[in-house]
Scaffold this active site. Structure first.
Site, PDB file in Angstrom:
ATOM      1  N   ARG A  18       0.794  -1.232   0.000  1.00  0.00           N
ATOM      2  CA  ARG A  18       0.000   0.000   0.000  1.00  0.00           C
ATOM      3  C   ARG A  18       0.830   1.288   0.000  1.00  0.00           C
ATOM      4  O   ARG A  18       0.293   2.378   0.019  1.00  0.00           O
ATOM      5  CB  ARG A  18      -0.968  -0.009   1.194  1.00  0.00           C
ATOM      6  CG  ARG A  18      -2.150  -0.944   0.966  1.00  0.00           C
ATOM      7  CD  ARG A  18      -3.215  -0.707   1.996  1.00  0.00           C
ATOM      8  NE  ARG A  18      -2.880  -1.313   3.275  1.00  0.00           N
ATOM      9  CZ  ARG A  18      -3.236  -0.797   4.449  1.00  0.00           C
ATOM     10  NH1 ARG A  18      -3.888   0.356   4.505  1.00  0.00           N
ATOM     11  NH2 ARG A  18      -2.932  -1.413   5.562  1.00  0.00           N
ATOM     12  N   GLY A 104      10.242  -3.329  11.610  1.00  0.00           N
ATOM     13  CA  GLY A 104      10.899  -2.278  10.826  1.00  0.00           C
ATOM     14  C   GLY A 104       9.978  -1.157  10.407  1.00  0.00           C
ATOM     15  O   GLY A 104      10.438  -0.085  10.011  1.00  0.00           O
ATOM     16  N   ASN A 379      35.306  44.629   3.456  1.00  0.00           N
ATOM     17  CA  ASN A 379      34.013  44.900   2.837  1.00  0.00           C
ATOM     18  C   ASN A 379      34.048  44.398   1.402  1.00  0.00           C
ATOM     19  O   ASN A 379      34.893  44.830   0.608  1.00  0.00           O
ATOM     20  CB  ASN A 379      33.708  46.396   2.878  1.00  0.00           C
ATOM     21  CG  ASN A 379      32.282  46.648   2.414  1.00  0.00           C
ATOM     22  OD1 ASN A 379      31.341  46.578   3.192  1.00  0.00           O
ATOM     23  ND2 ASN A 379      32.123  46.905   1.127  1.00  0.00           N
TER      24      ASN A 379
HETATM   25  C1  UD1 Z   1       0.423  -8.552  13.320  1.00  0.00           C
HETATM   26  C2  UD1 Z   1       0.005  -9.424  14.502  1.00  0.00           C
HETATM   27  C3  UD1 Z   1      -1.220  -8.795  15.161  1.00  0.00           C
HETATM   28  C4  UD1 Z   1      -0.922  -7.377  15.595  1.00  0.00           C
HETATM   29  C5  UD1 Z   1      -0.406  -6.558  14.398  1.00  0.00           C
HETATM   30  C6  UD1 Z   1       0.083  -5.220  14.866  1.00  0.00           C
HETATM   31  C7  UD1 Z   1       0.620 -11.697  13.890  1.00  0.00           C
HETATM   32  C8  UD1 Z   1       0.133 -12.997  13.401  1.00  0.00           C
HETATM   33  N1  UD1 Z   1      -0.297 -10.732  14.010  1.00  0.00           N
HETATM   34  O1  UD1 Z   1      -0.626  -8.591  12.387  1.00  0.00           O
HETATM   35  O2  UD1 Z   1      -1.596  -9.557  16.290  1.00  0.00           O
HETATM   36  O3  UD1 Z   1      -2.093  -6.781  16.115  1.00  0.00           O
HETATM   37  O4  UD1 Z   1       0.699  -7.233  13.762  1.00  0.00           O
HETATM   38  O5  UD1 Z   1       0.399  -4.453  13.738  1.00  0.00           O
HETATM   39  O6  UD1 Z   1       1.780 -11.559  14.200  1.00  0.00           O
HETATM   40  N2  UD1 Z   1       6.439  -9.674   8.418  1.00  0.00           N
HETATM   41  C9  UD1 Z   1       7.573 -10.314   7.975  1.00  0.00           C
HETATM   42  N3  UD1 Z   1       7.458 -11.557   7.441  1.00  0.00           N
HETATM   43  C10 UD1 Z   1       6.275 -12.197   7.326  1.00  0.00           C
HETATM   44  C11 UD1 Z   1       5.114 -11.538   7.788  1.00  0.00           C
HETATM   45  C12 UD1 Z   1       5.229 -10.278   8.332  1.00  0.00           C
HETATM   46  O7  UD1 Z   1       8.665  -9.780   8.040  1.00  0.00           O
HETATM   47  O8  UD1 Z   1       6.243 -13.321   6.844  1.00  0.00           O
HETATM   48  C13 UD1 Z   1       6.556  -8.329   8.981  1.00  0.00           C
HETATM   49  C14 UD1 Z   1       5.817  -7.320   8.129  1.00  0.00           C
HETATM   50  O9  UD1 Z   1       6.703  -6.709   7.223  1.00  0.00           O
HETATM   51  C15 UD1 Z   1       5.292  -6.329   9.144  1.00  0.00           C
HETATM   52  C16 UD1 Z   1       5.127  -7.139  10.399  1.00  0.00           C
HETATM   53  O10 UD1 Z   1       5.901  -8.308  10.228  1.00  0.00           O
HETATM   54  O11 UD1 Z   1       6.237  -5.330   9.398  1.00  0.00           O
HETATM   55  C17 UD1 Z   1       3.684  -7.465  10.722  1.00  0.00           C
HETATM   56  O12 UD1 Z   1       3.176  -8.253   9.677  1.00  0.00           O
HETATM   57  P1  UD1 Z   1       1.696  -8.135   9.169  1.00  0.00           P
HETATM   58  O13 UD1 Z   1       1.456  -9.167   8.155  1.00  0.00           O
HETATM   59  O14 UD1 Z   1       1.404  -6.735   8.820  1.00  0.00           O
HETATM   60  O15 UD1 Z   1       0.915  -8.540  10.498  1.00  0.00           O
HETATM   61  P2  UD1 Z   1      -0.540  -8.110  10.860  1.00  0.00           P
HETATM   62  O16 UD1 Z   1      -1.479  -8.894  10.065  1.00  0.00           O
HETATM   63  O17 UD1 Z   1      -0.669  -6.651  10.830  1.00  0.00           O
END
Ligand code: UD1
Ligand code: CA
Length: 462
Positions: A18, A104, A379
């Site tokens: 996004r 990050g 100056n």
């Molecule tokens: C996650 C949490 C959720 C929490 C939320 C807060 C889990 C299962 N859920 O959900 O409980 O409320 O964050 O924002 O953990 N990432 C990786 N590798 C992956 C997946 C994710 O590096 O395989 C990183 C993403 O880049 C991101 C972060 O982990 O920075 C969170 O991942 P995202 O998929 O956004 O988790 P949420 O569904 O938001």
């Protein structure tokens, strides 16, 4: 409880769809610094044994941009969930101690909050950072035991029942996990959930089952745990950050014409009675001593301004030292390597580069001063140019104390204008001048009697 070894894992493998950008999400800047760098700078202050960054999307761009030898990098391809992400770090995690999980794209968590979370965790205690949100949609919910109030599990929005979705306490994702359990739990994760991912959050229910205590900690401000998924969220977090910085300055007694119109992209330190007008940008390391005034629309990068100097509006100054009681601008451009001693005046449309001006010297209008060493009480007249570049090499101009350079003079470097010299206006100076004399190079003024202006020729009519 105090833990001997702290490991930090930073999750940064996500795509950031996004953001609609070719740049990996964690490299987008907040206050002029990549999101991930904010997290790493905070992590560093916790003095961890190791910090392991999980990267994936954007490939080597992320480690190459951050270029920090002290970090451990682990690639996660494909991205199968937050639990799978932390699994990539396991070879770098100690057997004992605690691992702090950071993200990050969550740049503004305070050191104090993280210290509190780490202090809560221990060899048999898992610390969770949670917040209460009026609109918890999209987040994992903290499910608590109805009688004891103890944490029972984290349930992701997509897996939650209708009543669980009404819970306002959410998982920020940031947690401190005892290592001896982390190694075990991660291997037991399954992906039989609504998203088919290995959820890190499932370790909370495992902790409860294994009799490991789960304690929650809250940050001082909700924005400490806010993540960035879009440019809208990034812009909102930037304003939150800038407002917090502006408020800190106001509390220290700095006068800001409007705290909502200042941008600090680095470190700004101010003495007493400093005044900053609207729309100024401060980058790198800027120090403003007592009584300094900064005019509107001014940009200062790596600048130190000594007491009571005034920077008038629309000035751009980089890597420069400014003495006391100087007057700079409006519309001054001062480039790196410049040093202005006390009471120097640099006026409008004057560019100074890699030059030193000693006390009391002035260049008030329309000049270029580059690679010059200027003495005291000099100056420099309007329109004076140091011609420092012959198209291939650069040369120095030396102007000694008490020199008066007449307007519209070109000083062809290398050249030395000796102490007390006066240069007649409109001169092109190619040779060193003797001290205390008038030097000029100019055609003699003539007046021609009986001279007629040309007249427009009439076109013949057809
Ligand atoms: C996650 C949490 C959720 C929490 C939320 C807060 C889990 C299962 N859920 O959900 O409980 O409320 O964050 O924002 O953990 N990432 C990786 N590798 C992956 C997946 C994710 O590096 O395989 C990183 C993403 O880049 C991101 C972060 O982990 O920075 C969170 O991942 P995202 O998929 O956004 O988790 P949420 O569904 O938001
Ligand atoms: Ca997210």
């Amino acid at each position: 409880m105090n833990v001997s070894k702290l490991n930090i894992v930073v999750l940064a493998a996500g795509l950031g769809k996004r953001m609609y950008s070719a740049l990996p999400k964690v490299l987008h800047p907040l206050a002029g610094k990549p999101l991930l760098m904010h997290v790493l700078d905070t992590a560093r202050t916790l003095l961890p044994h190791t910090t392991c960054v999980i990267y994936g999307h954007g490939g080597e761009t992320v480690p190459q941009t951050i270029a920090d030898e002290s970090l451990v990098w682990a690639q996660q391809i494909p991205q199968l969930g937050t639990g799978h992400a932390v699994m990539q770090a396991l070879p770098h995690i100690e057997k004992e101690g605690v691992t702090l999980i950071l993200y990050g794209d969550v740049p503004l968590t305070s050191v104090e909050t993280l210290k509190k979370l780490i202090a809560t965790a221990g060899e048999h205690t898992l610390g969770l950072l949670t917040v209460e949100l009026p609109d918890p949609a999209g987040y994992g919910r903290i499910v608590r035991h109805s009688e004891t109030g103890e944490v029972a599990a984290i349930v992701e929005e997509k897996d939650a029942s209708e009543s669980q979705r009404k819970i306002g306490e959410i998982n920020t994702g940031i947690m401190a996990v005892p290592n001896r359990y982390l190694h075990r739990w991660l291997y037991k994760l399954e992906n039989s959930n609504a998203q088919g991912e290995y959820y890190l959050t499932d370790i909370v229910a495992m902790a409860v089952k294994d009799g490991v205590k789960v304690e929650t900690v809250s940050p001082a401000y909700v924005w400490e745990t806010t993540g960035v998924n879009s440019k809208v969220q990034l812009a909102a977090l930037e304003r939150i950050y800038q407002t917090a910085q502006a408020n800190k300055l106001l509390e220290q007694g700095v006068a800001l014409a409007d705290p909502s119109r200042i941008d600090i992209r680095g470190k700004l330190s101010c003495g007493r009675d400093v005044m900053i007008d609207i729309n100024c940008i401060f980058e790198g390391d800027v120090q403003l001593d007592d009584g300094v005034r900064v005019g509107a629309h001014t940009i200062l990068k790596d600048v130190r301004v000594a007491a009571n100097s005034i920077i008038a509006p629309f000035s751009l100054i980089e890597a420069t030292e400014i003495g006391r009681n100087c007057r700079i601008g409006p519309y001054a451009r001062i480039r790196p390597g410049t040093r202005l001693e006390d009471e120097v005046h640099i006026g409008n449309f004057v560019e100074v580069k890699n030059s030193a001006l000693a006390a009391g010297s002035k260049a008030n209008h329309l000049s270029y001063i580059g690679d010059a060493v200027v003495g005291r009480s000099v100056n420099i007249g309007a329109g004076t140019i140091t011609c420092n570049y012959d198209g291939a090499n650069k040369y120095q101009t030396i102007i000694e104390d008490d020199v008066f350079v007449g307007s519209d003079t070109q000083l062809i470097a290398p050249v030395r204008v000796a102490r007390g010299s006066t240069i007649g206006a409109g001169s092109t100076i190619t040779k060193d001048t003797p001290p205390d004399m008038l030097t000029l190079s100019r055609a003699k003024q003539l007046s021609i009697d009986g001279w007629k202006r040309p007249v427009k020729k009439l076109k013949p009519k057809n």
